[in-house]
Write a protein that holds these residues in place. Structure first.
Motif, short mmCIF file in Angstrom:
data_model
loop_
_atom_site.label_atom_id
_atom_site.label_comp_id
_atom_site.label_asym_id
_atom_site.label_seq_id
_atom_site.Cartn_x
_atom_site.Cartn_y
_atom_site.Cartn_z
N GLY A 86 -3.11 36.76 -18.72
CA GLY A 86 -3.55 35.50 -18.47
C GLY A 86 -3.07 34.47 -17.60
O GLY A 86 -2.01 33.97 -17.87
N TRP A 87 -3.41 34.28 -16.47
CA TRP A 87 -3.00 33.30 -15.44
C TRP A 87 -4.19 33.06 -14.64
O TRP A 87 -5.20 33.59 -14.44
CB TRP A 87 -1.72 34.00 -14.71
CG TRP A 87 -1.90 34.69 -13.70
CD1 TRP A 87 -2.54 34.88 -12.52
CD2 TRP A 87 -1.21 36.07 -13.95
NE1 TRP A 87 -2.37 36.09 -11.94
CE2 TRP A 87 -1.63 36.78 -12.50
CE3 TRP A 87 -0.27 36.54 -14.53
CZ2 TRP A 87 -1.39 38.05 -12.10
CZ3 TRP A 87 0.07 37.80 -14.15
CH2 TRP A 87 -0.22 38.25 -13.07
N GLY A 88 -3.83 31.96 -14.05
CA GLY A 88 -4.95 31.42 -13.06
C GLY A 88 -5.50 32.39 -11.73
O GLY A 88 -4.47 33.16 -11.39
N GLY A 89 -6.32 32.44 -11.25
CA GLY A 89 -6.85 33.47 -10.12
C GLY A 89 -7.07 34.81 -10.66
O GLY A 89 -7.03 35.07 -11.89
N PRO A 90 -7.28 35.95 -9.66
CA PRO A 90 -7.34 37.23 -10.20
C PRO A 90 -6.43 37.63 -10.82
O PRO A 90 -5.10 37.38 -10.60
CB PRO A 90 -7.68 37.89 -8.75
CG PRO A 90 -8.13 36.98 -7.84
CD PRO A 90 -7.33 35.55 -8.24
N THR A 91 -6.57 38.67 -12.04
CA THR A 91 -5.33 39.10 -12.79
C THR A 91 -5.32 40.55 -12.70
O THR A 91 -6.30 41.14 -11.86
CB THR A 91 -5.84 38.78 -14.37
OG1 THR A 91 -7.18 39.53 -14.79
CG2 THR A 91 -6.08 37.29 -14.55
N PRO A 92 -4.27 41.29 -13.04
CA PRO A 92 -4.08 42.46 -13.18
C PRO A 92 -5.49 43.25 -13.65
O PRO A 92 -5.90 44.43 -13.31
CB PRO A 92 -2.88 42.90 -13.95
CG PRO A 92 -2.19 41.81 -13.91
CD PRO A 92 -3.03 40.45 -13.70
N CYS A 93 -5.96 42.78 -14.65
CA CYS A 93 -7.32 43.26 -15.31
C CYS A 93 -8.45 43.30 -14.22
O CYS A 93 -9.01 44.31 -14.07
CB CYS A 93 -7.79 42.44 -16.32
SG CYS A 93 -9.24 42.90 -17.12
N ASN A 94 -8.51 42.33 -13.36
CA ASN A 94 -9.34 42.32 -12.21
C ASN A 94 -9.19 43.40 -11.38
O ASN A 94 -10.07 44.01 -10.67
CB ASN A 94 -9.44 40.86 -11.59
CG ASN A 94 -9.69 39.68 -12.29
OD1 ASN A 94 -9.36 38.69 -12.62
ND2 ASN A 94 -11.11 39.86 -13.27
#
Length: 264
Positions: free
Chosen positions: A42-50
């Motif tokens: 969870g952080w702003g912008g694209p994440t490792p999940c994305n």
């Protein structure tokens, strides 16, 4: 992606366990697996999940040989390879979803082993395009010579940024396409450079977001001159997911097209 990892005698979990993600280099496939394994997404912008969703979705559309080459580039390439290939994956998904026939890593000549290749050859509105993606990396600033210069570091306007992006695109054209155009290995087609700024958003994105319209961004000098015959497109973009999907898609910041060429 799990299947590709197993074919390489690994698992995505093992890649995550082998990474601490505690380093100052670019994010890798193993780092993304570490974040997923430890549920730290969870952080702003694209994440490792994305990131993982995007490369996994693209891998599903590839044949056995292509998917293995894709895996090797993701996992065994240079430090920045994962984020570089991520940009290509997002474009590959984009072409697929819009119904544009695209070949990944398309060779210029009749001998694929000996020939250079483009990231994609795509049929768009009846025209064949050769497209290469570049992902701009972070550049270390030169230490300022005096306090006055130090105060101005980071204050770049859109014009100076556009000039840099145009120069990067021209250099990519020269390295990848110039000889092929001259030898007519590729002809009667269009050539485009897709410039991803995901890794440079902190210094590039804000000036573009401040514009009312990207029409304000003039084509940099020299992009479509006689020294770059065949170069018909420079598309500057970043990557974002939609509310409906974790998969990243190209988000245009500005697009420069040679007069007479048509882009989607």
């Amino acid at each position: 992606m799990s299947k590709l990892a197993v074919n390489d005698k690994k698992t995505l979990d093992s890649l995550g366990e082998a990474s601490s993600a505690q380093h100052e280099e670019y994010l890798t496939l193993g780092d993304c697996c570490w974040f997923a394994l430890n549920e730290k997404l969870g952080w702003g912008g694209p994440t490792p999940c994305n990131y993982l969703s995007t490369v996994d979705e693209f891998a599903k559309s590839l044949g056995e040989v292509e998917s293995w080459k894709f895996w090797r580039r993701l996992y065994r390439g240079r430090q920045s390879a994962f984020l570089d290939v991520l940009s290509e994956a997002a474009w590959g998904i984009h072409f697929r979803d819009y119904g544009y026939p695209a070949q990944f890593e398309a060779p210029f000549g009749d001998h694929p082993v000996e020939s250079k290749d483009a990231d994609f050859s795509v049929l768009l509105e009846g025209e064949k395009w050769w497209l290469d993606v570049i992902s701009l990396g972070v550049e270390k600033p030169t230490p300022p010579a005096n306090q006055h210069v130090a105060a101005s570091v980071g204050r770049r306007d859109v014009t100076s940024i556009a000039a840099e992006l145009g120069r990067k695109a021209r250099n990519k054209y020269k390295r990848k396409f110039k000889d092929a155009v001259r030898s007519r290995s590729i002809h009667d087609c269009r050539i485009g450079i897709l410039v991803c700024v995901l890794k440079r958003e902190s210094s590039i994105l804000q000036p573009f977001l401040a514009l009312e319209t990207t029409d304000e961004v003039c084509v940099p000098a020299g992009v479509f001159d006689d020294e770059h015959p065949g170069l018909d497109l420079v598309a500057v973009h970043t990557l974002r997911a939609s509310a409906e999907s974790d998969v990243l898609r190209p988000v245009p910041l500005c697009t420069w097209v040679r007069p007479g060429a048509r882009w989607m």
